[in-house]
Design a protein around this motif. Sequence first.
Motif, PDB file in Angstrom:
ATOM      1  N   ASP A 224     -15.704   4.786   7.034  1.00 44.13           N
ATOM      2  CA  ASP A 224     -15.272   5.937   6.234  1.00 44.13           C
ATOM      3  C   ASP A 224     -13.827   6.297   6.557  1.00 44.13           C
ATOM      4  N   GLU A 225     -13.462   6.229   7.837  1.00 45.29           N
ATOM      5  CA  GLU A 225     -12.091   6.548   8.242  1.00 45.29           C
ATOM      6  C   GLU A 225     -11.095   5.574   7.623  1.00 45.29           C
ATOM      7  N   ALA A 226     -11.464   4.288   7.601  1.00 43.57           N
ATOM      8  CA  ALA A 226     -10.585   3.281   7.015  1.00 43.57           C
ATOM      9  C   ALA A 226     -10.432   3.492   5.517  1.00 43.57           C
ATOM     10  N   LEU A 227     -11.520   3.854   4.838  1.00 39.56           N
ATOM     11  CA  LEU A 227     -11.466   4.116   3.402  1.00 39.56           C
ATOM     12  C   LEU A 227     -10.505   5.257   3.093  1.00 39.56           C
ATOM     13  N   GLU A 228     -10.629   6.330   3.848  1.00 42.53           N
ATOM     14  CA  GLU A 228      -9.796   7.504   3.613  1.00 42.53           C
ATOM     15  C   GLU A 228      -8.326   7.214   3.909  1.00 42.53           C
ATOM     16  N   ARG A 229      -8.084   6.522   4.998  1.00 44.84           N
ATOM     17  CA  ARG A 229      -6.696   6.218   5.376  1.00 44.84           C
ATOM     18  C   ARG A 229      -6.040   5.268   4.379  1.00 44.84           C
ATOM     19  N   ALA A 230      -6.761   4.237   3.965  1.00 42.65           N
ATOM     20  CA  ALA A 230      -6.200   3.269   3.010  1.00 42.65           C
ATOM     21  C   ALA A 230      -5.901   3.937   1.677  1.00 42.65           C
ATOM     22  N   ALA A 231      -6.832   4.789   1.197  1.00 39.02           N
ATOM     23  CA  ALA A 231      -6.610   5.479  -0.072  1.00 39.02           C
ATOM     24  C   ALA A 231      -5.379   6.367  -0.007  1.00 39.02           C
ATOM     25  N   SER A 232      -5.209   7.077   1.105  1.00 41.70           N
ATOM     26  CA  SER A 232      -4.053   7.959   1.263  1.00 41.70           C
ATOM     27  C   SER A 232      -2.742   7.163   1.297  1.00 41.70           C
ATOM     28  N   ASP A 233      -2.747   6.053   2.030  1.00 39.61           N
ATOM     29  CA  ASP A 233      -1.522   5.245   2.143  1.00 39.61           C
ATOM     30  C   ASP A 233      -1.135   4.635   0.805  1.00 39.61           C
ATOM     31  N   ILE A 234      -2.124   4.105   0.088  1.00 41.03           N
ATOM     32  CA  ILE A 234      -1.828   3.499  -1.210  1.00 41.03           C
ATOM     33  C   ILE A 234      -1.321   4.550  -2.194  1.00 41.03           C
ATOM     34  N   LYS A 235      -1.906   5.727  -2.151  1.00 46.99           N
ATOM     35  CA  LYS A 235      -1.456   6.803  -3.044  1.00 46.99           C
ATOM     36  C   LYS A 235       0.006   7.141  -2.794  1.00 46.99           C
ATOM     37  N   ASN A 236       0.409   7.173  -1.525  1.00 45.24           N
ATOM     38  CA  ASN A 236       1.805   7.464  -1.190  1.00 45.24           C
ATOM     39  C   ASN A 236       2.732   6.358  -1.664  1.00 45.24           C
ATOM     40  N   ALA A 276       4.646  -1.468   0.132  1.00 49.57           N
ATOM     41  CA  ALA A 276       3.233  -1.593   0.476  1.00 49.57           C
ATOM     42  C   ALA A 276       2.877  -3.025   0.857  1.00 49.57           C
ATOM     43  N   VAL A 277       3.423  -3.989   0.103  1.00 51.87           N
ATOM     44  CA  VAL A 277       3.171  -5.405   0.384  1.00 51.87           C
ATOM     45  C   VAL A 277       3.729  -5.784   1.756  1.00 51.87           C
ATOM     46  N   ASP A 278       4.942  -5.347   2.035  1.00 50.59           N
ATOM     47  CA  ASP A 278       5.554  -5.651   3.334  1.00 50.59           C
ATOM     48  C   ASP A 278       4.730  -5.063   4.473  1.00 50.59           C
ATOM     49  N   TYR A 279       4.260  -3.834   4.272  1.00 48.04           N
ATOM     50  CA  TYR A 279       3.478  -3.182   5.314  1.00 48.04           C
ATOM     51  C   TYR A 279       2.159  -3.909   5.553  1.00 48.04           C
ATOM     52  N   ALA A 280       1.427  -4.209   4.469  1.00 50.77           N
ATOM     53  CA  ALA A 280       0.145  -4.900   4.618  1.00 50.77           C
ATOM     54  C   ALA A 280       0.336  -6.278   5.249  1.00 50.77           C
ATOM     55  N   SER A 281       1.398  -6.965   4.880  1.00 54.70           N
ATOM     56  CA  SER A 281       1.664  -8.296   5.433  1.00 54.70           C
ATOM     57  C   SER A 281       1.966  -8.235   6.924  1.00 54.70           C
ATOM     58  N   SER A 282       2.536  -7.122   7.355  1.00 53.20           N
ATOM     59  CA  SER A 282       2.915  -6.994   8.765  1.00 53.20           C
ATOM     60  C   SER A 282       1.713  -6.790   9.680  1.00 53.20           C
ATOM     61  N   LEU A 283       0.543  -6.528   9.109  1.00 55.04           N
ATOM     62  CA  LEU A 283      -0.636  -6.234   9.911  1.00 55.04           C
ATOM     63  C   LEU A 283      -1.287  -7.487  10.494  1.00 55.04           C
ATOM     64  N   GLY A 284      -0.856  -8.654  10.064  1.00 54.59           N
ATOM     65  CA  GLY A 284      -1.394  -9.881  10.628  1.00 54.59           C
ATOM     66  C   GLY A 284      -1.452 -11.008   9.610  1.00 54.59           C
ATOM     67  N   LYS A 285      -1.517 -12.249  10.095  1.00 58.19           N
ATOM     68  CA  LYS A 285      -1.501 -13.416   9.224  1.00 58.19           C
ATOM     69  C   LYS A 285      -2.645 -13.436   8.202  1.00 58.19           C
ATOM     70  N   PRO A 286      -3.885 -13.077   8.605  1.00 56.92           N
ATOM     71  CA  PRO A 286      -4.969 -13.109   7.605  1.00 56.92           C
ATOM     72  C   PRO A 286      -4.711 -12.170   6.435  1.00 56.92           C
ATOM     73  N   PHE A 287      -4.085 -11.031   6.712  1.00 55.71           N
ATOM     74  CA  PHE A 287      -3.826 -10.056   5.652  1.00 55.71           C
ATOM     75  C   PHE A 287      -2.641 -10.488   4.795  1.00 55.71           C
ATOM     76  N   ILE A 305      -7.504  -4.730   1.134  1.00 55.03           N
ATOM     77  CA  ILE A 305      -6.943  -5.424   2.301  1.00 55.03           C
ATOM     78  C   ILE A 305      -6.677  -4.428   3.430  1.00 55.03           C
ATOM     79  N   LEU A 306      -6.108  -3.281   3.066  1.00 53.96           N
ATOM     80  CA  LEU A 306      -5.839  -2.260   4.083  1.00 53.96           C
ATOM     81  C   LEU A 306      -7.136  -1.718   4.676  1.00 53.96           C
ATOM     82  N   GLU A 307      -8.160  -1.542   3.863  1.00 51.44           N
ATOM     83  CA  GLU A 307      -9.441  -1.042   4.369  1.00 51.44           C
ATOM     84  C   GLU A 307     -10.000  -1.967   5.447  1.00 51.44           C
TER      85      GLU A 307
END
Length: 559
Positions: A224-236, A276-287, A305-307
Amino acid sequence: MAVSASIPSSSSSSTTKMKRPLPDSGRGAGDRDEPRKPLVVIIAGPTGVGKSSVAMSLCQASNASQLMQSCGLTLPPDTESVGNIISADSVQAYRGVQVGANKPTDDERAACPHHLIDVAGANETYNAADWMRDAVFSIEELFGKDVNVKRNSDEDQEHSNLVEKDVLESRGKRKKAIRHDINQAREQGSIPLDAPILPIVVGGTMMYLQWLVHGRPDAMRPTDEALERAASDIKNFQAMDGDTFDSTGDEEIEVKRESSQEEISDAALSTGWNAAVDYASSLGKPFKARVDKLCGKDWYRLRRILEVAYTAGAEKASEEQLQAVYSGERFGGLGMRGYDVRCFFLCPDDRLKHADVIDRRCEDMLQRGLLNETASLSIAGELPDDGQPARAIGYRQTLDYLRRKDAKRQDNAAFNAYVNEFTTATRRYAKKQMGWFRKDEEFMFIPVSMSKPSQERVDEAANAILQLCKTPRNEYELELFSEPPKARETAGSKTKKSKGATDVDTDTLSLSAKTKLRNEKQGKDMKFYQGKRSDVPSKVIEEADASTAAIQGLKELPS
């Protein structure tokens, strides 16, 4: 069509090299020395290209019988097989909506049974997993019990203890309704219960078809925490581009922009997306690997992906831990179940002419009552704002128009702006469909000549698909998996310029690969498209005013 759809002969195989095959579409089925597997035909294409008409042609007894016999299925004596259509449209799945969903007419459904239409209520959530389960069940019911495949019902029984009771009840009701519809189709067509019916899956909802062909993904369940955080980040991030957030993942739900121009500089609209793409890509090779596969500004899948990244604790996890997040496997695709799956994408040979067809199609919906339907459904509570149909292209723009502030009668400026938003969103969706399926190696691209009369291009496309489906699997794959463009080696070879200064030899490309290449290159011309608006009948303007007044609770609009 502009190019013949013939299959390469064995003499041409020296110049045609297959890519590494994927293990999910009935590989090996249909070789000359092996029996064919049960055939499932899948037809995709951008909106307005004629998918349904082509499918209905293939469902006719003369064509369906050929396809059934070619895959070795035995028909009862004196029986001709027919085909049924399985809709892969995320809006047609909902009851109530009609014009905006472009559902088949009663006459069309009488001529050819359609399934997975009107299977969900306006307030229900019906997602790709639900549709995939229902589609597989429909295919099983159409073929009957004598076909040797892995059945979806077996999996449902295995995992029933993990599913909530109300979900199981909902699935059971849909199965009962699907079985009833198929039995009714058999009765009306005088088709024996032991006679297989050819399933033809038709639609443009990308995620539906991806799951059916390739299988469901192995994504972990987010917290649930990941869902909320990802939704907030994408909205921004979206706010930086002037987009409004949508969390449904339905490709036909248009992300609303402040600008309605057909083509604006990607850079001007992509500051937030790129960040957003740069940020998600920075989280690791699989992402990063998954980000690189996204088609266009796919906010929904980027959010997913962020979730997963947040659930896995990507910012603190080791590289070894991150590599274990995704197995890369998909489960339950039709090929894995024992079917020979032939996937086709009807591709307009002229994107500018196709854009004009889309505009006419949208105008036709207005003349068929889209405004009145939208107002009536909304007032009756059958088009809830948080439901998927209300956010789908056509209904979303219509609701915004009907609810506009300071509405007045005969407001041509507001009406024209509404139509422009509607047509632009539909063209943008068609662009996304083309880009998505160009990347899917399982789909054979069939060129459709937009300059020919409608019936002629339908007949040509249907015949091309018929011949390709009758072809043994190994020869079919020679056409499907053509080698990539090569650098020019001889002065006499036919070449085309790719991006940059490299000459590309297209002699080794199959018809499908050439069609993909041509379609991609024509994208540059779309920036010059200027839609030609037809004169709006007075009855449509009157309907617009009456619908606006009704939805706003007014007797009539002020002048």
